[in-house]
Write an enzyme that holds these catalytic residues in place. Structure first.
Site, mmCIF file in Angstrom:
data_model
loop_
_atom_site.group_PDB
_atom_site.id
_atom_site.type_symbol
_atom_site.label_atom_id
_atom_site.label_comp_id
_atom_site.label_asym_id
_atom_site.label_seq_id
_atom_site.Cartn_x
_atom_site.Cartn_y
_atom_site.Cartn_z
ATOM 1 N N SER A 463 1.041 -0.927 -0.044
ATOM 2 C CA SER A 463 -0.363 -0.241 -0.162
ATOM 3 C C SER A 463 0.803 1.546 0.036
ATOM 4 O O SER A 463 1.641 1.562 -1.311
ATOM 5 C CB SER A 463 -0.431 -0.528 1.012
ATOM 6 O OG SER A 463 -2.021 1.801 0.137
ATOM 7 N N ASP A 474 10.300 5.610 -10.588
ATOM 8 C CA ASP A 474 10.155 6.480 -11.578
ATOM 9 C C ASP A 474 10.902 8.084 -11.387
ATOM 10 O O ASP A 474 10.943 8.311 -12.862
ATOM 11 C CB ASP A 474 8.390 6.629 -11.122
ATOM 12 C CG ASP A 474 7.229 6.059 -11.318
ATOM 13 O OD1 ASP A 474 7.469 4.915 -11.858
ATOM 14 O OD2 ASP A 474 5.881 5.912 -10.990
ATOM 15 N N LYS A 488 -1.310 -4.251 -3.189
ATOM 16 C CA LYS A 488 -2.293 -3.709 -2.273
ATOM 17 C C LYS A 488 -1.991 -2.650 -3.217
ATOM 18 O O LYS A 488 -2.089 -1.764 -2.861
ATOM 19 C CB LYS A 488 -2.339 -3.849 -0.990
ATOM 20 C CG LYS A 488 -3.555 -2.811 -0.303
ATOM 21 C CD LYS A 488 -4.787 -3.497 -0.702
ATOM 22 C CE LYS A 488 -5.845 -2.949 0.218
ATOM 23 N NZ LYS A 488 -6.265 -1.773 0.327
#
Length: 691
Positions: A463, A474, A488
């Protein structure tokens, strides 16, 4: 709309059941009927996915309901299933209009069969054959087996199951009379619990069949279950600090609450199966086949009291082999989850290098202090910022951020903690059920740290941890190392119903690159071997998990291109891993555990053969462990059971770091990779020096 990240994965709730003894099967009342209709409305018009309660859905819901009632095909007959085959096309109507009669009747048929089977087992105890010298075997997993055609087929199955239960107790050291007494108490207790079933209990099972076909995180909570969930969200629950989930007839440890008693003790681990629970000074109650909420109720207790758990280690392929551990219950406090740091020295040919390591167990915030406007409230971001300042003062050459076993927490903290390492920019996208995308980001200028960074993750990083790791990857802000994360990537809200509540999946997380973290998780740049089987732990291991997908990429600037060095970094890492006793051990142990799980589909009911099979498995595991120990100049172990005790002792007594192969080897290798990263980038892209 409030976003619940809680444990950040598809984990079972700690449920409370307080049912009066019932002489007849309870019928659905107006409260239950109304709750069912409101659940149907929530699924149709509030869920993230396009949910259609039609005949196709009804077939899946009916099958899931059967799986919940009798996952091992051990109680119901094919004729029982056929008698209720109308539910294959009418279960949707039952939920939508609250006509729950047939679904309750199906539970009644199951309960009758279960009570009859328990009576049959009790009748067999006085003539139980304790010789265990036959050639029969018991199939361990029956969820895909056909339903029995008649009672005689079930009798044959239960003769084996009874023999297996008796053999397991006998091997553990009980004499024949003790075995019989233990089994009699076990079956009487199970029958008593069945007789206590009330209307809310049945509604919870029916709704579980309905909601779990949509996704594994959508769930109906009865009024008392809702109270338990509120307690858990406030982190004031007194217990062992473990999140549990159903796994067929077993209750499995899905994760450990950071800083909780089980986490601190080191004796209980994710993927372990709990097969017995006992209070201090009392006999252990077998909980195989018992409902999750009943098991949780047995485990829960006041602070300072002790609970004994009989567990089958997750790494064990043989589910009949167990060990007993004791955990002292306690309350998980905010400070138990606080971030912490250390400086480790890595020796290389050119001298000694200092690397900082920050451990972040959870994404937390003291909401009460924050709402009260207190200036110095505790939060993950604030604590990590303080640890960064300490490491800068130590003049470390880089930082390893350890997010292993971090199951998530407050979304705002993951968002703000990214801001410690980037100078403003988007961090995560959230897409709702209508397709609308909200963009969250860091709006504050400046960074707390812009030097070399490595983020260490594992299968239990979930999560909010995945949001953080994905953003760092990224942005090209650092390297991600470890094993693939949990996956998740969904958001739940908790909505009140007229009777109970529904935890409903309403949105999905996406990285700034447009990729979802759902199902696939975050793939590390450099992978480590893992002892956690992704087929057993993780979003992809859950039934009907929402799929991975993408949305449009947002505009953001990258901070560097660490992936251009991956081939060289991977080569150096692999060379060290090949020479490392700990990494070599991890690879071999993971391979062996996987092989044993594939091979062991049944167990022998012959005492001598069972012992031989068990000894062979132990010998293989012991050989791997002692090979590692010999390479590290550690004392060899005489028995495999000592290995778990050794790991547990190292966790609780802070003994030699060399004796913690998983935890320490991964941290030290991450530091090595960071130094390689610095070495390969001569004109380091993050210009600010640590001063």
């Amino acid at each position: 709309m409030s976003l619940f990240e809680s444990a950040g994965r598809a984990l079972a709730l700690s449920l409370l059941v307080a049912a009066p003894t019932a002489l007849a099967l309870p019928s659905p009342g107006e409260d239950q009927r109304q709750a069912a209709m409101e659940v149907a409305e929530s699924l149709r018009y509030g869920h993230y996915a396009d949910v259609r309660l039609d005949d196709q859905w009804s077939t899946r819901a009916f099958q899931r309901y059967l799986d919940i009632l009798d996952s091992q095909r051990a109680y119901l007959l094919q004729s029982d299933v056929d008698d209720f085959s109308d539910l294959r096309t009418t279960m949707d109507d039952s939920i939508k209009d609250g006509s729950l009669g047939r679904t309750y009747e199906l539970y009644g048929r199951y309960q009758d069969r279960a009570e009859e089977r328990l009576d049959w087992l009790l009748s067999q105890l006085d003539k139980l054959d304790m010789s265990f010298d036959g050639d029969e075997r018991l199939v361990l997993e029956r969820k895909d087996e056909p339903w029995a055609k008649n009672e005689s087929e079930l009798d044959a199955l239960w003769q084996k199951r009874l023999a297996n239960a008796a053999l397991t107790l006998s091997i553990s050291g009980q004499d024949d009379d003790e075995v019989v007494d233990t089994l009699r108490e076990r079956y009487q207790t199970q029958k008593h619990r069945l007789e206590q079933t009330n209307a809310d209990d049945i509604l919870t099972l029916v709704m579980a069949g309905a909601t779990s076909t949509v996704d594994p995180h959508t769930e109906y909570l009865s009024p008392r279950q809702g109270e338990s969930f509120d307690i858990q969200m406030r982190l004031s629950l007194e217990g062992i600090g473990a999140l549990l989930q159903s796994d067929g007839e077993y209750v499995k440890v899905a994760s450990l609450v950071p800083g909780g008693p089980a986490d601190k003790g080191g004796s209980l681990k994710p993927a372990d199966r709990i097969i017995g629970v006992g209070q201090e000074g009392e006999n252990i109650t077998n909980v195989v086949g018992m409902r999750l909420d009943d098991v949780v109720e047995l485990i829960r207790g006041p602070k300072g009291s002790k609970v004994r758990l009989e567990i089958v280690p997750g790494e064990s392929a043989d589910t009949t082999r167990s060990t007993v551990i004791t955990i002292t219950r306690d309350t998980v406090k905010l400070e138990d989850q606080a971030a912490s740091s250390e400086v480790i020295e890595v020796k290389r040919e050119d001298g000694s290098h200092k690397v900082g390591v920050i451990k972040v167990p959870a994404f937390y915030v003291d909401f009460d202090a924050w709402r009260a406007g207190e200036e110095n409230y505790r939060s993950t971001t604030r604590d990590v910022a303080a640890e960064i300042a300490k490491l800068k003062a130590e003049k470390v050459e880089g930082i390893v951020l350890d997010l292993r076993n971090n199951g998530g927490g407050a979304l705002q903290e993951a968002n703000s903690m990214i801001g410690l390492f980037i100078d403003r920019g988007p961090t995560v996208q959230v897409r709702d059920a209508r397709g609308r995308i909200s963009l969250y980001g860091d709006t504050e200028s400046g960074t707390d740290y812009d030097g070399p960074l490595v983020v260490l993750v594992n299968r239990l990083s979930a999560s909010a941890s995945e949001i953080f790791a994905g953003a760092i990857q990224d942005y090209g802000r650092g390297l991600i190392v470890g094993s693939n994360t949990f996956g998740k990537g969904t958001v739940q809200t908790l909505n009140d119903l007229s009777y109970g509540q529904i935890k409903l999946t309403r949105a999905k997380f996406y990285r700034i690159s447009g990729e979802s973290t759902q199902n696939r998780g975050v793939k590390p740049d450099i992978a480590y071997p893992s002892l956690l089987d992704p087929n057993l732990i993780g979003e992809s291991a859950l039934d009907d998990a929402l799929p991975w997908d993408t949305v449009r990429e947002v505009q953001y600037r990258t901070y560097g291109t660490p992936r251009q060095y991956l081939k060289k970094l991977q080569s150096r890492h692999q060379q060290r891993a090949d020479e490392s006793p700990n990494f070599h051990y991890l690879e071999q142990r993971a391979d062996l555990a996987s092989k044993l799980r594939e091979q062991l589909t049944s167990v022998s009911l012959n005492r001598e053969k069972r012992q031989q099979e068990a000894n062979q498995q132990d010998d293989e595991m012991l050989s791997l462990e002692n090979e590692r120990r010999e390479a590290l100049d550690l004392e060899p172990l005489k028995e495999w059971s000592e290995a778990r005790e050794s790991e547990e002792e190292a966790t609780t007594t802070d003994e030699s770091k060399e004796d913690q192969p998983v935890d320490r080897a991964e941290v030290e290798e991450s530091a090595e990779i960071l130094l390689d990263f610095v070495d390969l980038g001569p004109s380091w892209q993050f210009a600010t020096k640590l001063d």
